[in-house]
Design a protein around this motif. Structure first.
Motif, short mmCIF file in Angstrom:
data_model
loop_
_atom_site.label_atom_id
_atom_site.label_comp_id
_atom_site.label_asym_id
_atom_site.label_seq_id
_atom_site.Cartn_x
_atom_site.Cartn_y
_atom_site.Cartn_z
N THR A 129 49.87 32.87 25.80
CA THR A 129 50.24 33.75 24.83
C THR A 129 51.61 34.57 25.30
O THR A 129 51.45 35.14 26.38
CB THR A 129 49.41 34.89 24.31
N VAL A 189 55.17 42.56 21.56
CA VAL A 189 54.78 42.56 20.17
C VAL A 189 55.67 43.26 19.25
O VAL A 189 56.35 43.97 19.30
CB VAL A 189 53.36 43.59 19.76
N LEU A 199 51.60 33.98 18.70
CA LEU A 199 50.64 34.61 17.97
C LEU A 199 50.87 35.20 16.67
O LEU A 199 51.76 36.30 16.69
CB LEU A 199 49.66 35.35 18.86
N ALA A 224 47.09 43.31 23.27
CA ALA A 224 48.42 42.60 23.45
C ALA A 224 48.89 43.30 24.59
O ALA A 224 49.03 42.58 25.73
CB ALA A 224 49.24 42.45 22.57
N ILE A 284 44.19 35.55 22.15
CA ILE A 284 45.08 35.63 23.18
C ILE A 284 44.82 34.87 24.30
O ILE A 284 43.57 35.26 24.91
CB ILE A 284 45.33 37.16 23.78
N ALA A 296 53.46 38.17 20.34
CA ALA A 296 52.87 38.39 18.94
C ALA A 296 53.52 38.81 17.94
O ALA A 296 54.15 39.93 18.39
CB ALA A 296 51.51 39.16 19.35
#
Lengths: 426, 156
Positions: A185, A217, A137, A210, A181, A188
């Protein structure tokens, strides 16, 4: 024994403490020798810090003193110069740790810049976790360096790149992000602040969404660290990357923060010297983090220059700096719009000191040339963010970006130069 | 301001505002796309060539004033020329925009060939803009060899 420069580096905070009392832009300007020159017969107005910032004397002096007195390879020699160079190099790592609120210097990997950091995480952390159909993402306002590395791993694994759209102001909504999401996923990655529009992303809320879904992330902090305090532990972010050259340090060096547990579990990104503890033709034992990710002789001078840039920024009150840059942004935006026939591209409610704009009937490239002849340096182009340009249906924009050394007079000169553009194209 | 006027002469601004021979040429025998990835300028050149003569030439695309005016004036100057003459214009134009003004050496014949293209002489004082002026000419040259599949770039 500490060298003279090491003592100076240790004392940098004290000597700059007077800067904290008031935001003295004249004193700051005096620290940047390159600002004091004429371009095409006019005093330089430098409004391209988002592309790369100018360097204060303290950074230049730190690198000079390394090469004049303390230079040798690091982590190798028993001799005095290698010891000094190693102390200064690792001292810079400690400065990075403190600058972004990391708890452990082992979590700081020196890289060439944000671009290399994203590639490192994409190849070493994310790629081994991807199965066909998995999703990565990102958002619609990413720099090419936070798009292409993900396309490379997606292509190699059969994963998909999913993009959170930006709205008509160039903002990203945390709710839209959360809605994208899915159970597929896996990762990100997004900017803290957009390079082309100046949009500040709601990263705290995005990270929280997230985390809730168990998604790791990465934040591209290249445009954020020169403007605001970052605390990676408070953010509870997995990876955070930035470049030195946008925060008044040298180019060719940057830092990747990664949680120690992640870095320890990741395979090396590149092989070579420095990143090993034992090599035979049968087997190699990798060095501990962060050295596992620093194959070869590193950019020693660059790291020390970055350390000096951090010392320099530590001497500036970030709240006052933010207020100063915000006043420049507001003045530039208002005065450009008041001229009429000018569209500001990127009007998110929370923005860093970047004004992207287009002048009706004048191509940004022509604006860039005319502003340059007026002594005003800006960026004209797609800013390595072609999807953002496509979103706003413009081929390019003119971008004026402000740093700690810019003044209201710079805004006046920018606006006057824009009027010259319109006169030429009348 | 005066050196800006050397670059942005009235003729150039006029061709930028009202490009001549703009839009696709349905009957084109040759065609090429040109692209400058640095600034995003795009141009497509369409040629109708018969018996080594350029019977018609049109362009479309989007770019800055220098690249748009250069494309517009190329179509004006090359229409009806033999390929040999057109190549001579290309050669003279390349020298015009890349030469240092002190070393520019154009013969009377060159000047006659260039005609109104001489207004681009100011471009050589703006090195960052030379590629804007030459993009359409490289694209035209590529169209001659029918290299129509891969976009032409001014970047190596």
């Amino acid at each position: 024994m500490l060298t003279a420069h090491e003592r100076a580096e240790g004392g940098a905070l004290d000597s700059k403490s007077d800067r904290r009392a008031t935001f003295d832009v004249a004193a700051i300007r005096a620290d940047f020798p390159a600002l004091d020159q004429e371009v095409h017969g006019k005093p330089l107005v430098y409004l391209d810090s988002a592309a790369s910032a100018q360097k204060p004397r303290a950074v230049i002096a730190a690198m000079d003193s390394l090469y004049l007195h303390d230079y040798a390879n690091v982590h190798r020699g028993v001799h005095e110069l290698s010891q000094r160079a190693t102390r200064r190099y690792e001292g810079a790592r400690d400065r990075v740790r403190d600058f972004i609120g990391a708890g452990d210097s082992r979590e700081i990997v020196f890289v060439r810049g944000t671009t290399e950091a994203v590639n490192l995480v994409a190849q070493s952390f994310v790629r081994p976790r991807l199965q066909p159909g998995d999703e990565i993402l990102i958002t619609g306002l990413e720099h090419h360096s936070n798009i292409v590395p993900w396309q490379l791993v997606a292509e190699a694994t059969g994963a998909k790149l999913v993009v959170v759209a930006i709205d008509e102001h160039g903002a990203v909504s945390a709710d839209e992000f959360a809605a994208k999401i899915t159970e597929r996923t896996r990762f990100a990655s997004f900017a803290h602040i957009s390079n082309s529009l100046g949009t500040v992303l709601p990263i705290e809320a995005m990270i929280a969404h997230a985390k809730k879904a168990g998604v790791s992330v990465m934040i591209d902090g290249a445009q954020a660290v020169p403007h605001r305090h970052v605390d990676v532990r408070a953010l509870d972010v997995d990876f955070y990357a930035f470049s030195s050259h946008k925060m008044y340090g040298p180019s060719g060096i940057g830092a990747l923060y990664g949680k120690a547990s992640h870095l320890e579990a990741m395979p090396p990104y590149q092989g070579g010297g420095e990143m090993i503890t034992k090599v035979s033709f049968e087997e190699t034992v990798y060095n501990d983090i962060p050295h596992k990710f620093e194959a070869g002789t590193p950019n020693i001078g660059g790291a020390i220059g970055l350390g000096a840039a951090i010392d320099y920024l530590n001497g500036i009150d970030f709240d006052q700096l933010a207020a100063h840059e915000e006043s420049l942004l507001a003045a530039a935006t208002t005065q450009l719009v008041d001229l009429g026939g000018i569209t500001v591209v990127g009007t998110a409610p929370e923005k860093a000191a970047v004004v992207g704009f287009v002048i009706d009937g004048v191509h940004p490239h022509d604006v860039g040339t005319i502003l340059d002849r007026e002594g005003v340096a800006v960026r004209a182009g797609h800013h390595c963010a072609q999807p953002v340009m496509d979103h706003f249906k413009v081929p390019a924009t003119v971008r004026a970006s402000f740093g700690c050394y810019n003044t209201m007079d710079d805004v006046v000169r920018l606006v006057a130069a824009v009027e010259v553009c319109r006169e030429v194209f009348r | 301001m005066s050196d800006l006027r050397d670059l942005y002469q009235e003729v150039i601004l006029d061709h930028n505002r009202q490009p001549r021979n703009f839009g696709p040429l349905e009957t084109a025998s040759h065609k090429a796309d040109g692209y400058n990835p640095l600034c995003g300028d795009r141009v497509t050149v369409y040629l109708q060539i018969q018996d080594d003569r350029i019977d018609d030439v049109r362009f479309d695309g989007a770019g800055c004033a220098i690249s748009t005016a250069s494309a517009s004036m190329l179509t004006d100057v090359l229409k009806g020329r033999s390929l040999e003459e057109a190549r001579a214009v290309f050669d003279a134009f390349s020298r015009l925009v890349t030469a240092d003004s002190t070393e520019l050496n154009l013969s009377d014949a060159d000047r006659e060939l260039l005609g109104k293209l001489l207004v681009f002489q100011g471009v050589c004082e703006f090195p960052a803009r030379v590629k804007c002026a030459t993009l359409v000419w490289h694209t035209w040259s590529a169209a001659l060899s029918q290299e129509t599949d891969a976009p032409v770039s001014t970047e190596e």
